[in-house]
Design a protein around this motif. Structure first.
Motif, PDB file in Angstrom:
ATOM      1  N   TYR A  23       0.811  -1.229   0.000  1.00 41.32           N
ATOM      2  CA  TYR A  23       0.000   0.000   0.000  1.00 41.32           C
ATOM      3  C   TYR A  23       0.840   1.272   0.000  1.00 41.32           C
ATOM      4  O   TYR A  23       0.342   2.341  -0.319  1.00 41.32           O
ATOM      5  CB  TYR A  23      -0.880   0.046   1.246  1.00 41.32           C
ATOM      6  N   TYR A  24       2.114   1.177   0.413  1.00 40.03           N
ATOM      7  CA  TYR A  24       2.943   2.385   0.511  1.00 40.03           C
ATOM      8  C   TYR A  24       3.717   2.680  -0.774  1.00 40.03           C
ATOM      9  O   TYR A  24       4.518   3.614  -0.824  1.00 40.03           O
ATOM     10  CB  TYR A  24       3.953   2.247   1.659  1.00 40.03           C
ATOM     11  N   GLN A  25       3.519   1.867  -1.810  1.00 42.70           N
ATOM     12  CA  GLN A  25       4.241   2.086  -3.068  1.00 42.70           C
ATOM     13  C   GLN A  25       3.694   3.307  -3.816  1.00 42.70           C
ATOM     14  O   GLN A  25       2.573   3.769  -3.546  1.00 42.70           O
ATOM     15  CB  GLN A  25       4.101   0.840  -3.951  1.00 42.70           C
ATOM     16  N   GLY A  63       7.986  -3.610  -2.932  1.00 39.39           N
ATOM     17  CA  GLY A  63       7.922  -3.297  -1.499  1.00 39.39           C
ATOM     18  C   GLY A  63       9.348  -3.132  -1.027  1.00 39.39           C
ATOM     19  O   GLY A  63      10.192  -2.614  -1.781  1.00 39.39           O
ATOM     20  N   VAL A  64       9.633  -3.584   0.183  1.00 35.81           N
ATOM     21  CA  VAL A  64      11.006  -3.493   0.680  1.00 35.81           C
ATOM     22  C   VAL A  64      11.574  -4.905   0.883  1.00 35.81           C
ATOM     23  O   VAL A  64      10.863  -5.897   0.764  1.00 35.81           O
ATOM     24  CB  VAL A  64      11.100  -2.634   1.964  1.00 35.81           C
ATOM     25  N   HIS A  65      12.874  -4.961   1.205  1.00 34.05           N
ATOM     26  CA  HIS A  65      13.617  -6.210   1.124  1.00 34.05           C
ATOM     27  C   HIS A  65      13.004  -7.349   1.944  1.00 34.05           C
ATOM     28  O   HIS A  65      12.837  -8.467   1.456  1.00 34.05           O
ATOM     29  CB  HIS A  65      15.075  -5.965   1.540  1.00 34.05           C
ATOM     30  N   GLY A 116      15.350  -0.991   1.602  1.00 33.00           N
ATOM     31  CA  GLY A 116      15.366  -1.659   2.910  1.00 33.00           C
ATOM     32  C   GLY A 116      14.317  -1.071   3.839  1.00 33.00           C
ATOM     33  O   GLY A 116      13.431  -0.330   3.411  1.00 33.00           O
ATOM     34  N   CYS A 117      14.445  -1.405   5.119  1.00 31.71           N
ATOM     35  CA  CYS A 117      13.467  -0.923   6.104  1.00 31.71           C
ATOM     36  C   CYS A 117      14.217  -0.620   7.391  1.00 31.71           C
ATOM     37  O   CYS A 117      14.921  -1.487   7.917  1.00 31.71           O
ATOM     38  CB  CYS A 117      12.416  -2.000   6.343  1.00 31.71           C
ATOM     39  N   SER A 118      14.062   0.611   7.898  1.00 34.99           N
ATOM     40  CA  SER A 118      14.800   1.001   9.103  1.00 34.99           C
ATOM     41  C   SER A 118      14.396   0.140  10.293  1.00 34.99           C
ATOM     42  O   SER A 118      15.206  -0.155  11.162  1.00 34.99           O
ATOM     43  CB  SER A 118      14.562   2.480   9.424  1.00 34.99           C
ATOM     44  N   MET A 119      13.132  -0.278  10.318  1.00 34.06           N
ATOM     45  CA  MET A 119      12.721  -1.109  11.456  1.00 34.06           C
ATOM     46  C   MET A 119      13.409  -2.477  11.389  1.00 34.06           C
ATOM     47  O   MET A 119      13.931  -2.971  12.396  1.00 34.06           O
ATOM     48  CB  MET A 119      11.218  -1.295  11.487  1.00 34.06           C
ATOM     49  N   ALA A 120      13.415  -3.079  10.205  1.00 36.39           N
ATOM     50  CA  ALA A 120      14.072  -4.387  10.061  1.00 36.39           C
ATOM     51  C   ALA A 120      15.560  -4.269  10.416  1.00 36.39           C
ATOM     52  O   ALA A 120      16.147  -5.192  10.999  1.00 36.39           O
ATOM     53  CB  ALA A 120      13.890  -4.907   8.641  1.00 36.39           C
ATOM     54  N   GLU A 166      12.029   0.728  15.944  1.00 33.49           N
ATOM     55  CA  GLU A 166      10.798   1.413  15.547  1.00 33.49           C
ATOM     56  C   GLU A 166      10.847   1.738  14.061  1.00 33.49           C
ATOM     57  O   GLU A 166      11.914   1.686  13.453  1.00 33.49           O
ATOM     58  CB  GLU A 166      10.611   2.710  16.353  1.00 33.49           C
ATOM     59  N   CYS A 167       9.688   2.074  13.529  1.00 35.92           N
ATOM     60  CA  CYS A 167       9.610   2.611  12.172  1.00 35.92           C
ATOM     61  C   CYS A 167       9.648   4.120  12.296  1.00 35.92           C
ATOM     62  O   CYS A 167       8.747   4.707  12.926  1.00 35.92           O
ATOM     63  CB  CYS A 167       8.289   2.158  11.532  1.00 35.92           C
ATOM     64  N   TYR A 168      10.662   4.768  11.723  1.00 36.61           N
ATOM     65  CA  TYR A 168      10.805   6.218  11.913  1.00 36.61           C
ATOM     66  C   TYR A 168       9.614   6.986  11.355  1.00 36.61           C
ATOM     67  O   TYR A 168       9.268   8.061  11.848  1.00 36.61           O
ATOM     68  CB  TYR A 168      12.130   6.713  11.305  1.00 36.61           C
ATOM     69  N   ILE A 169       8.969   6.434  10.347  1.00 36.25           N
ATOM     70  CA  ILE A 169       7.826   7.121   9.737  1.00 36.25           C
ATOM     71  C   ILE A 169       6.694   7.306  10.762  1.00 36.25           C
ATOM     72  O   ILE A 169       6.144   8.398  10.904  1.00 36.25           O
ATOM     73  CB  ILE A 169       7.306   6.298   8.524  1.00 36.25           C
ATOM     74  N   HIS A 170       6.376   6.248  11.478  1.00 38.05           N
ATOM     75  CA  HIS A 170       5.282   6.325  12.453  1.00 38.05           C
ATOM     76  C   HIS A 170       5.762   6.862  13.805  1.00 38.05           C
ATOM     77  O   HIS A 170       5.032   7.584  14.477  1.00 38.05           O
ATOM     78  CB  HIS A 170       4.659   4.934  12.631  1.00 38.05           C
ATOM     79  N   PRO A 183      -0.625   1.109  14.506  1.00 34.90           N
ATOM     80  CA  PRO A 183      -0.086   0.819  15.847  1.00 34.90           C
ATOM     81  C   PRO A 183       1.425   0.952  15.977  1.00 34.90           C
ATOM     82  O   PRO A 183       1.960   0.782  17.078  1.00 34.90           O
ATOM     83  CB  PRO A 183      -0.540  -0.622  16.113  1.00 34.90           C
ATOM     84  N   GLU A 184       2.143   1.293  14.882  1.00 29.28           N
ATOM     85  CA  GLU A 184       3.579   1.562  15.010  1.00 29.28           C
ATOM     86  C   GLU A 184       3.835   2.997  15.500  1.00 29.28           C
ATOM     87  O   GLU A 184       4.983   3.395  15.693  1.00 29.28           O
ATOM     88  CB  GLU A 184       4.283   1.360  13.664  1.00 29.28           C
ATOM     89  N   ALA A 185       2.748   3.782  15.700  1.00 29.21           N
ATOM     90  CA  ALA A 185       2.908   5.142  16.259  1.00 29.21           C
ATOM     91  C   ALA A 185       3.061   5.038  17.775  1.00 29.21           C
ATOM     92  O   ALA A 185       2.766   4.007  18.379  1.00 29.21           O
ATOM     93  CB  ALA A 185       1.701   5.983  15.898  1.00 29.21           C
ATOM     94  N   VAL A 198       6.276   9.909   4.514  1.00 32.33           N
ATOM     95  CA  VAL A 198       6.739   9.370   3.226  1.00 32.33           C
ATOM     96  C   VAL A 198       7.940   8.474   3.505  1.00 32.33           C
ATOM     97  O   VAL A 198       8.981   8.948   3.987  1.00 32.33           O
ATOM     98  CB  VAL A 198       7.166  10.519   2.270  1.00 32.33           C
ATOM     99  N   CYS A 199       7.806   7.190   3.211  1.00 30.02           N
ATOM    100  CA  CYS A 199       8.910   6.250   3.444  1.00 30.02           C
ATOM    101  C   CYS A 199       9.825   6.263   2.210  1.00 30.02           C
ATOM    102  O   CYS A 199       9.413   5.827   1.125  1.00 30.02           O
ATOM    103  CB  CYS A 199       8.371   4.852   3.705  1.00 30.02           C
ATOM    104  N   GLY A 200      11.053   6.737   2.404  1.00 26.40           N
ATOM    105  CA  GLY A 200      11.988   6.901   1.291  1.00 26.40           C
ATOM    106  C   GLY A 200      12.267   5.604   0.550  1.00 26.40           C
ATOM    107  O   GLY A 200      12.353   5.581  -0.684  1.00 26.40           O
ATOM    108  N   THR A 201      12.377   4.497   1.264  1.00 27.15           N
ATOM    109  CA  THR A 201      12.722   3.243   0.586  1.00 27.15           C
ATOM    110  C   THR A 201      11.511   2.645  -0.142  1.00 27.15           C
ATOM    111  O   THR A 201      11.667   2.031  -1.191  1.00 27.15           O
ATOM    112  CB  THR A 201      13.322   2.232   1.579  1.00 27.15           C
ATOM    113  N   MET A 202      10.325   2.848   0.417  1.00 28.59           N
ATOM    114  CA  MET A 202       9.115   2.374  -0.285  1.00 28.59           C
ATOM    115  C   MET A 202       8.945   3.112  -1.611  1.00 28.59           C
ATOM    116  O   MET A 202       8.412   2.570  -2.571  1.00 28.59           O
ATOM    117  CB  MET A 202       7.877   2.609   0.586  1.00 28.59           C
ATOM    118  N   LYS A 203       9.406   4.349  -1.635  1.00 29.42           N
ATOM    119  CA  LYS A 203       9.184   5.174  -2.823  1.00 29.42           C
ATOM    120  C   LYS A 203      10.307   5.023  -3.859  1.00 29.42           C
ATOM    121  O   LYS A 203      10.278   5.666  -4.907  1.00 29.42           O
ATOM    122  CB  LYS A 203       9.075   6.665  -2.418  1.00 29.42           C
TER     123      LYS A 203
HETATM  124  S1  SF4 Z   1       7.153   2.563   6.495  1.00 33.66           S
HETATM  125 FE1  SF4 Z   1       9.216   2.157   5.680  1.00 33.66          FE
HETATM  126  S2  SF4 Z   1      10.593   2.229   7.464  1.00 33.66           S
HETATM  127 FE2  SF4 Z   1       8.491   2.060   8.235  1.00 33.66          FE
HETATM  128  S3  SF4 Z   1       8.183  -0.129   8.569  1.00 33.66           S
HETATM  129 FE3  SF4 Z   1       7.412   0.342   6.513  1.00 33.66          FE
HETATM  130  S4  SF4 Z   1       9.167  -0.020   5.152  1.00 33.66           S
HETATM  131 FE4  SF4 Z   1       9.980   0.085   7.225  1.00 33.66          FE
END
Ligand code: SF4
Length: 310
Positions: free
Chosen positions: A25-27, A60-62, A85-89, A174-178, A202-204, A262-267
């Motif tokens: 959904y974030y693409q 999506g991400v890795h 990638g994903c900062s949370m992962a 954490e996910c920096y976006i939320h 719920p990641e907020a 806006v998630c930089g890696t999703m975009k």
């Molecule tokens: S929004 Fe981006 S950083 Fe946050 S969990 Fe999803 S992929 Fe990872």
């Protein structure tokens, strides 16, 4: 015009290669538009497993593409942009979790799906934001000590729902976006849109979640908005969700809680990357390859999730 031409070529290539395109959904909207399926991590991992296509292009991400590979090891899974990638992962390493397990052998390790395949090999079960509460509570009822990795915010929310009785332990990821969303930002949006319902992921952080009208995964947010009589919503998740929100609810209005959503890696994934992934050309794509042991151990944790969330 260029978008239409690339889209047409992608549709042809999909047929030739017996491929499907999965998009989170974030693409970017144009990537979601060419996808066969759009979903959150949980939906897409189920689709990847059930579908008969021989090639999966995972937009999506890795960690998401790795998850698809674990659940469908005989299919070719391609991530169009290998650096997505994903900062949370990234907030949890195999070595640190292994050390924790050695020092705390009596803990059940519950791993958010937003973890690398190698970290999943150390987990007893995986969860997504759609099923985390149900699965965590399943183990709590069994009286197990729980380490939940790596999202501190979802863990704090579960502890809050269970009135800290007893608490689960958690990693500090954490996910920096939320995580960066604030109560002040919400208050500001509320002054402009006082009647809007507040929908949050719920990641907020918990102090923000306590002000929500609805808390849920991206899919659950979409379902809530569809069923709701309200006409305005303040949205607290990545802005890519607007594509489906607006498509499904053309008469309703949506305001992002913050411009930072806006998630930089999703975009990173553009339409041309999807075409190149189908053609397996260029140096941006990656075919996901995992060794047998990783597939088996991580697959056990993912399949346990699928079993417990039915
Ligand atoms: S929004 Fe981006 S950083 Fe946050 S969990 Fe999803 S992929 Fe990872």
């Amino acid at each position: 015009m260029e978008i239409l031409e690339i889209t047409k070529r992608i549709q042809e290539l999909k047929k030739q290669k017996n491929a499907i395109i999965l998009a989170h959904y974030y693409q970017n909207p144009e990537v979601q538009a060419v996808a066969d399926y759009i979903g959150d991590s949980y939906q897409l991992s189920k689709i990847a497993k059930a579908n008969t296509a021989s090639v999966i292009i995972f937009c999506g991400v890795h960690f998401m593409a790795e998850t698809a590979k674990i659940l469908s090891p005989h299919k070719k899974v391609i991530l169009p942009v290998k650096n997505a990638g994903c900062s949370m992962a990234d907030s949890i390493s195999y070595e640190n979790l292994l050390k924790f397990k050695h020092e705390n052998p009596n803990y059940i390790i519950i791993g958010y799906v937003n973890t690398s395949a190698i970290v999943k090999t150390l987990c007893d079960v995986c969860v997504t934001s759609s099923n985390a509460i149900k699965i965590i509570n399943h183990y709590k009822k069994m009286g197990k000590k729980i380490m939940y990795v790596p999202d501190q915010n979802l863990a704090k929310y579960v502890n809050y729902l269970n009135q800290n009785n007893p608490t689960i332990d958690f990693w500090d990821g954490e996910c920096y976006i939320h995580h960066n969303l604030t109560v002040d930002e919400l208050a500001r949006q509320k002054t402009f849109h006082p009647n809007a319902k507040v929908i949050l992921h719920p990641e907020a952080r918990l102090d923000l979640l306590q002000k929500a009208d609805f808390i849920g995964s991206t899919k659950e947010m979409l379902d809530y908005v569809k069923k709701s009589d309200a006409t305005e919503f303040i949205v607290g998740t990545e802005e890519g969700i607007r594509y489906c929100l607006e498509k499904d609810n053309p008469t309703k209005k949506f305001y992002m809680l913050s411009p930072k959503l806006v998630c930089g890696t999703m975009k990173m994934t553009k339409l041309i990357d999807v075409e190149n992934a189908l053609l397996e050309q260029g140096n941006r794509y990656e075919e996901i390859k995992l060794d047998q042991e990783t597939i088996e151990l991580a697959g056990k944790a993912l399949n346990k999730m699928l079993e417990l969330s039915e």
